[in-house]
Design a protein around this motif. Structure first.
Motif, PDB file in Angstrom:
ATOM      1  N   ILE A  40      10.445   5.943  -1.165  1.00 50.35           N
ATOM      2  CA  ILE A  40      11.739   5.308  -0.908  1.00 50.35           C
ATOM      3  C   ILE A  40      11.667   3.796  -1.101  1.00 50.35           C
ATOM      4  O   ILE A  40      12.550   3.070  -0.664  1.00 50.35           O
ATOM      5  CB  ILE A  40      12.260   5.646   0.507  1.00 50.35           C
ATOM      6  N   LEU A  41      10.629   3.312  -1.778  1.00 58.75           N
ATOM      7  CA  LEU A  41      10.463   1.876  -1.980  1.00 58.75           C
ATOM      8  C   LEU A  41      11.674   1.216  -2.638  1.00 58.75           C
ATOM      9  O   LEU A  41      12.007   0.080  -2.313  1.00 58.75           O
ATOM     10  CB  LEU A  41       9.220   1.585  -2.823  1.00 58.75           C
ATOM     11  N   ALA A  42      12.350   1.907  -3.530  1.00 61.47           N
ATOM     12  CA  ALA A  42      13.510   1.340  -4.206  1.00 61.47           C
ATOM     13  C   ALA A  42      14.648   1.068  -3.225  1.00 61.47           C
ATOM     14  O   ALA A  42      15.463   0.181  -3.452  1.00 61.47           O
ATOM     15  CB  ALA A  42      13.987   2.272  -5.310  1.00 61.47           C
ATOM     16  N   SER A  43      14.684   1.801  -2.124  1.00 62.13           N
ATOM     17  CA  SER A  43      15.746   1.634  -1.134  1.00 62.13           C
ATOM     18  C   SER A  43      15.368   0.690   0.001  1.00 62.13           C
ATOM     19  O   SER A  43      16.223   0.287   0.774  1.00 62.13           O
ATOM     20  CB  SER A  43      16.111   2.987  -0.529  1.00 62.13           C
ATOM     21  N   THR A  44      14.102   0.361   0.108  1.00 60.41           N
ATOM     22  CA  THR A  44      13.643  -0.477   1.220  1.00 60.41           C
ATOM     23  C   THR A  44      13.091  -1.824   0.756  1.00 60.41           C
ATOM     24  O   THR A  44      12.272  -2.434   1.440  1.00 60.41           O
ATOM     25  CB  THR A  44      12.583   0.264   2.058  1.00 60.41           C
ATOM     26  N   GLY A  45      13.533  -2.273  -0.398  1.00 59.04           N
ATOM     27  CA  GLY A  45      13.124  -3.589  -0.876  1.00 59.04           C
ATOM     28  C   GLY A  45      11.668  -3.688  -1.271  1.00 59.04           C
ATOM     29  O   GLY A  45      11.100  -4.771  -1.275  1.00 59.04           O
ATOM     30  N   ARG A  93      -0.200  13.401   0.074  1.00 56.82           N
ATOM     31  CA  ARG A  93      -1.580  13.472  -0.410  1.00 56.82           C
ATOM     32  C   ARG A  93      -2.441  14.348   0.483  1.00 56.82           C
ATOM     33  O   ARG A  93      -3.285  15.100   0.025  1.00 56.82           O
ATOM     34  CB  ARG A  93      -2.139  12.053  -0.457  1.00 56.82           C
ATOM     35  N   ASP A  94      -2.201  14.295   1.791  1.00 55.18           N
ATOM     36  CA  ASP A  94      -3.033  15.028   2.732  1.00 55.18           C
ATOM     37  C   ASP A  94      -2.460  16.378   3.130  1.00 55.18           C
ATOM     38  O   ASP A  94      -3.023  17.068   3.958  1.00 55.18           O
ATOM     39  CB  ASP A  94      -3.250  14.192   3.998  1.00 55.18           C
ATOM     40  N   GLY A  95      -1.292  16.730   2.578  1.00 52.49           N
ATOM     41  CA  GLY A  95      -0.723  18.039   2.857  1.00 52.49           C
ATOM     42  C   GLY A  95      -0.037  18.172   4.201  1.00 52.49           C
ATOM     43  O   GLY A  95       0.137  19.266   4.697  1.00 52.49           O
ATOM     44  N   GLY A  96       0.333  17.069   4.805  1.00 53.99           N
ATOM     45  CA  GLY A  96       1.083  17.117   6.054  1.00 53.99           C
ATOM     46  C   GLY A  96       0.237  16.831   7.272  1.00 53.99           C
ATOM     47  O   GLY A  96      -0.918  16.437   7.163  1.00 53.99           O
ATOM     48  N   PRO A  97       0.853  17.029   8.444  1.00 50.37           N
ATOM     49  CA  PRO A  97       0.155  16.726   9.695  1.00 50.37           C
ATOM     50  C   PRO A  97      -1.130  17.530   9.827  1.00 50.37           C
ATOM     51  O   PRO A  97      -1.208  18.671   9.381  1.00 50.37           O
ATOM     52  CB  PRO A  97       1.155  17.131  10.774  1.00 50.37           C
ATOM     53  N   ARG A  98      -2.098  16.919  10.441  1.00 46.28           N
ATOM     54  CA  ARG A  98      -3.381  17.577  10.642  1.00 46.28           C
ATOM     55  C   ARG A  98      -3.238  18.679  11.687  1.00 46.28           C
ATOM     56  O   ARG A  98      -2.486  18.564  12.646  1.00 46.28           O
ATOM     57  CB  ARG A  98      -4.423  16.585  11.146  1.00 46.28           C
ATOM     58  N   ARG A 135       0.844  -1.194   0.000  1.00 44.01           N
ATOM     59  CA  ARG A 135       0.000   0.000   0.000  1.00 44.01           C
ATOM     60  C   ARG A 135       0.872   1.234   0.000  1.00 44.01           C
ATOM     61  O   ARG A 135       1.958   1.243   0.552  1.00 44.01           O
ATOM     62  CB  ARG A 135      -0.919  -0.015   1.207  1.00 44.01           C
ATOM     63  N   CYS A 136       0.357   2.273  -0.604  1.00 46.65           N
ATOM     64  CA  CYS A 136       1.104   3.518  -0.741  1.00 46.65           C
ATOM     65  C   CYS A 136       0.406   4.608   0.071  1.00 46.65           C
ATOM     66  O   CYS A 136      -0.801   4.766  -0.020  1.00 46.65           O
ATOM     67  CB  CYS A 136       1.165   3.921  -2.215  1.00 46.65           C
ATOM     68  N   GLY A 137       1.198   5.329   0.848  1.00 47.91           N
ATOM     69  CA  GLY A 137       0.646   6.433   1.636  1.00 47.91           C
ATOM     70  C   GLY A 137       0.679   7.751   0.903  1.00 47.91           C
ATOM     71  O   GLY A 137       0.295   8.765   1.455  1.00 47.91           O
ATOM     72  N   PRO A 185       8.044   1.862   4.743  1.00 44.71           N
ATOM     73  CA  PRO A 185       8.009   2.040   6.188  1.00 44.71           C
ATOM     74  C   PRO A 185       6.979   3.074   6.640  1.00 44.71           C
ATOM     75  O   PRO A 185       6.517   3.022   7.776  1.00 44.71           O
ATOM     76  CB  PRO A 185       9.434   2.500   6.533  1.00 44.71           C
ATOM     77  N   VAL A 186       6.597   3.980   5.758  1.00 50.04           N
ATOM     78  CA  VAL A 186       5.585   4.975   6.122  1.00 50.04           C
ATOM     79  C   VAL A 186       4.253   4.282   6.387  1.00 50.04           C
ATOM     80  O   VAL A 186       3.534   4.610   7.326  1.00 50.04           O
ATOM     81  CB  VAL A 186       5.436   6.054   5.020  1.00 50.04           C
ATOM     82  N   ILE A 187       3.937   3.285   5.584  1.00 53.62           N
ATOM     83  CA  ILE A 187       2.673   2.562   5.730  1.00 53.62           C
ATOM     84  C   ILE A 187       2.793   1.372   6.679  1.00 53.62           C
ATOM     85  O   ILE A 187       1.944   1.156   7.526  1.00 53.62           O
ATOM     86  CB  ILE A 187       2.182   2.077   4.343  1.00 53.62           C
ATOM     87  N   ARG A 188       3.868   0.592   6.550  1.00 52.99           N
ATOM     88  CA  ARG A 188       3.977  -0.656   7.309  1.00 52.99           C
ATOM     89  C   ARG A 188       4.398  -0.477   8.759  1.00 52.99           C
ATOM     90  O   ARG A 188       4.065  -1.291   9.606  1.00 52.99           O
ATOM     91  CB  ARG A 188       4.953  -1.595   6.623  1.00 52.99           C
TER      92      ARG A 188
END
Length: 94
Positions: free
Chosen positions: A11-16, A80-85, A3-5, A20-23
């Motif tokens: 950074i998916l290319a660097s983390t296999g 997508r959400d423009g940062g922290p709420r 899933r993509c956040g 990490p943002v989603i998982r």
């Protein structure tokens, strides 16, 4: 399936291929927190630690050295959400 956040700085290319943002329960970008144990998340012991999964994936790919790469702080304004709420309480106006 990953899933993509939509964080705006993939950074998916660097983390296999594991995000990490989603998982990661804490969305930690630079390795596991101090609370993970035996490959499990401290927030939910039934959930695998994202960084343990990333390590195992990179090990299978022969790319463990890429774990030494330090990722810069994310600019969440690009997400997508423009940062922290930000919540503004109308009953506490300054």
């Amino acid at each position: 399936e990953e899933r993509c956040g939509l964080c705006g700085e993939c950074i998916l290319a660097s983390t296999g291929g594991i995000c990490p943002v989603i998982r990661c329960s804490k969305s930690i970008l630079n390795g596991p927190c101090g609370g993970s144990s035996n490959g499990k998340c401290e927030i939910d012991p039934d959930t695998a630690c994202a960084w343990a999964l990333i390590y195992e994936q990179l090990k299978r790919q022969g790319r463990e050295a890429s774990l030494c790469e330090v990722f810069p702080v994310k600019d969440w304004s690009k997400s997508r959400d423009g940062g922290p709420r930000k919540y503004v309480r109308e009953d506490v106006l300054l």
